[in-house]
Scaffold this motif. Sequence first.
Motif, PDB file in Angstrom:
ATOM      1  N   PRO A 182       0.620  -1.191  -0.393  1.00  0.00           N
ATOM      2  CA  PRO A 182       0.089   0.216   0.219  1.00  0.00           C
ATOM      3  C   PRO A 182       1.067   1.512  -0.140  1.00  0.00           C
ATOM      4  N   GLY A 183       0.465   2.171  -0.718  1.00  0.00           N
ATOM      5  CA  GLY A 183       1.092   3.696  -0.521  1.00  0.00           C
ATOM      6  C   GLY A 183       0.473   4.106   0.759  1.00  0.00           C
ATOM      7  N   ARG A 184       1.782   5.158   0.669  1.00  0.00           N
ATOM      8  CA  ARG A 184       1.838   5.648   2.123  1.00  0.00           C
ATOM      9  C   ARG A 184       2.490   6.779   2.664  1.00  0.00           C
ATOM     10  N   VAL A 185       2.863   7.878   3.481  1.00  0.00           N
ATOM     11  CA  VAL A 185       2.553   9.364   3.732  1.00  0.00           C
ATOM     12  C   VAL A 185       4.467   9.532   4.053  1.00  0.00           C
ATOM     13  N   ILE A 186       4.646   9.955   3.284  1.00  0.00           N
ATOM     14  CA  ILE A 186       6.596  10.482   3.448  1.00  0.00           C
ATOM     15  C   ILE A 186       6.455  11.578   4.354  1.00  0.00           C
ATOM     16  N   PHE A 187       7.408  12.116   5.142  1.00  0.00           N
ATOM     17  CA  PHE A 187       6.956  13.053   6.191  1.00  0.00           C
ATOM     18  C   PHE A 187       8.236  13.842   5.811  1.00  0.00           C
ATOM     19  N   TRP A 190      11.191  14.602  -3.598  1.00  0.00           N
ATOM     20  CA  TRP A 190      10.729  12.644  -3.405  1.00  0.00           C
ATOM     21  C   TRP A 190      10.616  12.315  -4.934  1.00  0.00           C
ATOM     22  N   ILE A 191      11.005  11.142  -4.946  1.00  0.00           N
ATOM     23  CA  ILE A 191      11.011  10.629  -6.888  1.00  0.00           C
ATOM     24  C   ILE A 191      10.606   9.030  -5.822  1.00  0.00           C
ATOM     25  N   PRO A 192       9.512   8.074  -6.453  1.00  0.00           N
ATOM     26  CA  PRO A 192       8.070   7.017  -6.093  1.00  0.00           C
ATOM     27  C   PRO A 192       9.250   6.304  -6.514  1.00  0.00           C
ATOM     28  N   GLY A 193       9.264   5.722  -5.702  1.00  0.00           N
ATOM     29  CA  GLY A 193       9.345   3.867  -6.640  1.00  0.00           C
ATOM     30  C   GLY A 193       9.064   3.628  -7.058  1.00  0.00           C
ATOM     31  N   HIS A 194       9.662   3.104  -8.501  1.00  0.00           N
ATOM     32  CA  HIS A 194       8.556   2.230  -9.781  1.00  0.00           C
ATOM     33  C   HIS A 194       9.204   1.497 -10.348  1.00  0.00           C
ATOM     34  N   TRP A 195       8.761   1.220 -10.823  1.00  0.00           N
ATOM     35  CA  TRP A 195       9.585  -0.440 -11.612  1.00  0.00           C
ATOM     36  C   TRP A 195      10.024   0.292 -13.415  1.00  0.00           C
ATOM     37  N   ARG A 227      14.386  -2.949 -18.454  1.00  0.00           N
ATOM     38  CA  ARG A 227      14.957  -2.274 -18.897  1.00  0.00           C
ATOM     39  C   ARG A 227      15.780  -3.820 -19.661  1.00  0.00           C
ATOM     40  N   ARG A 228      16.849  -4.327 -20.691  1.00  0.00           N
ATOM     41  CA  ARG A 228      16.609  -4.500 -21.269  1.00  0.00           C
ATOM     42  C   ARG A 228      16.103  -6.066 -21.398  1.00  0.00           C
ATOM     43  N   ASN A 229      17.180  -7.026 -20.063  1.00  0.00           N
ATOM     44  CA  ASN A 229      16.690  -8.071 -19.474  1.00  0.00           C
ATOM     45  C   ASN A 229      15.250  -8.218 -19.068  1.00  0.00           C
ATOM     46  N   GLY A 230      14.304  -7.308 -18.816  1.00  0.00           N
ATOM     47  CA  GLY A 230      13.454  -7.758 -17.884  1.00  0.00           C
ATOM     48  C   GLY A 230      12.551  -6.493 -17.239  1.00  0.00           C
ATOM     49  N   TRP A 231      12.510  -6.271 -15.811  1.00  0.00           N
ATOM     50  CA  TRP A 231      12.064  -5.037 -15.409  1.00  0.00           C
ATOM     51  C   TRP A 231      13.034  -5.240 -14.056  1.00  0.00           C
ATOM     52  N   ILE A 232      13.059  -3.776 -13.859  1.00  0.00           N
ATOM     53  CA  ILE A 232      13.425  -3.981 -11.868  1.00  0.00           C
ATOM     54  C   ILE A 232      13.005  -2.748 -10.595  1.00  0.00           C
ATOM     55  N   TRP A 233      13.007  -3.042 -10.288  1.00  0.00           N
ATOM     56  CA  TRP A 233      12.554  -1.767  -8.890  1.00  0.00           C
ATOM     57  C   TRP A 233      13.198  -0.974  -8.690  1.00  0.00           C
ATOM     58  N   ILE A 234      13.259   0.623  -8.338  1.00  0.00           N
ATOM     59  CA  ILE A 234      13.853   0.976  -8.028  1.00  0.00           C
ATOM     60  C   ILE A 234      13.369   2.209  -7.200  1.00  0.00           C
ATOM     61  N   GLU A 235      13.839   1.806  -5.684  1.00  0.00           N
ATOM     62  CA  GLU A 235      13.466   2.464  -4.760  1.00  0.00           C
ATOM     63  C   GLU A 235      13.721   4.041  -4.602  1.00  0.00           C
ATOM     64  N   GLY A 236      12.157   4.308  -4.464  1.00  0.00           N
ATOM     65  CA  GLY A 236      11.957   5.816  -3.459  1.00  0.00           C
ATOM     66  C   GLY A 236      12.965   6.615  -3.108  1.00  0.00           C
ATOM     67  N   HIS A 237      13.340   8.099  -3.260  1.00  0.00           N
ATOM     68  CA  HIS A 237      14.588   8.266  -2.771  1.00  0.00           C
ATOM     69  C   HIS A 237      14.092  10.004  -3.004  1.00  0.00           C
ATOM     70  N   TRP A 238      15.083  10.723  -2.389  1.00  0.00           N
ATOM     71  CA  TRP A 238      15.502  11.953  -2.571  1.00  0.00           C
ATOM     72  C   TRP A 238      15.636  12.906  -3.214  1.00  0.00           C
ATOM     73  N   ASN A 239      15.647  13.963  -4.310  1.00  0.00           N
ATOM     74  CA  ASN A 239      16.307  14.420  -5.403  1.00  0.00           C
ATOM     75  C   ASN A 239      17.278  15.329  -4.910  1.00  0.00           C
TER      76      ASN A 239
END
Length: 100
Positions: free
Chosen positions: A67-72, A80-85, A88-100
């Motif tokens: 589920p989604g969440r509230v981030i302080f 904030w860059i949300p996590g997302h799938w 890639r060339r040979n499949g899918w990768i999960w990118i964690e949400g992070h601050w920029n």
Amino acid sequence: MSKRAAAAALILGLGLFGAAGAAQARDIIIYEEPPPARVEVAPAIQDHEIWEPGHWALRAGIWIWVPGRVIFVRHPEHHWIPGHWAERRNGWIWIEGHWN
């Protein structure tokens, strides 16, 4: 191989597997496209908060909804860059949400 050597090898192997799994958790490529995201209703948030939508995660070969969440927001100038799938060339990768 003696029982003692076999036990030591097993413990060492499990330890290395656990460490590698923790270190590479974000770099695991899967070959199956994640299901479409669910529609979530974001709660009311304050000025110092943002909503990160939920996402699908693959656990033991089964897709589960996280589920989604509230981030302080600690620093208003950060974005904030949300996590997302990501595909890639040979499949899918999960990118964690992070601050920029």
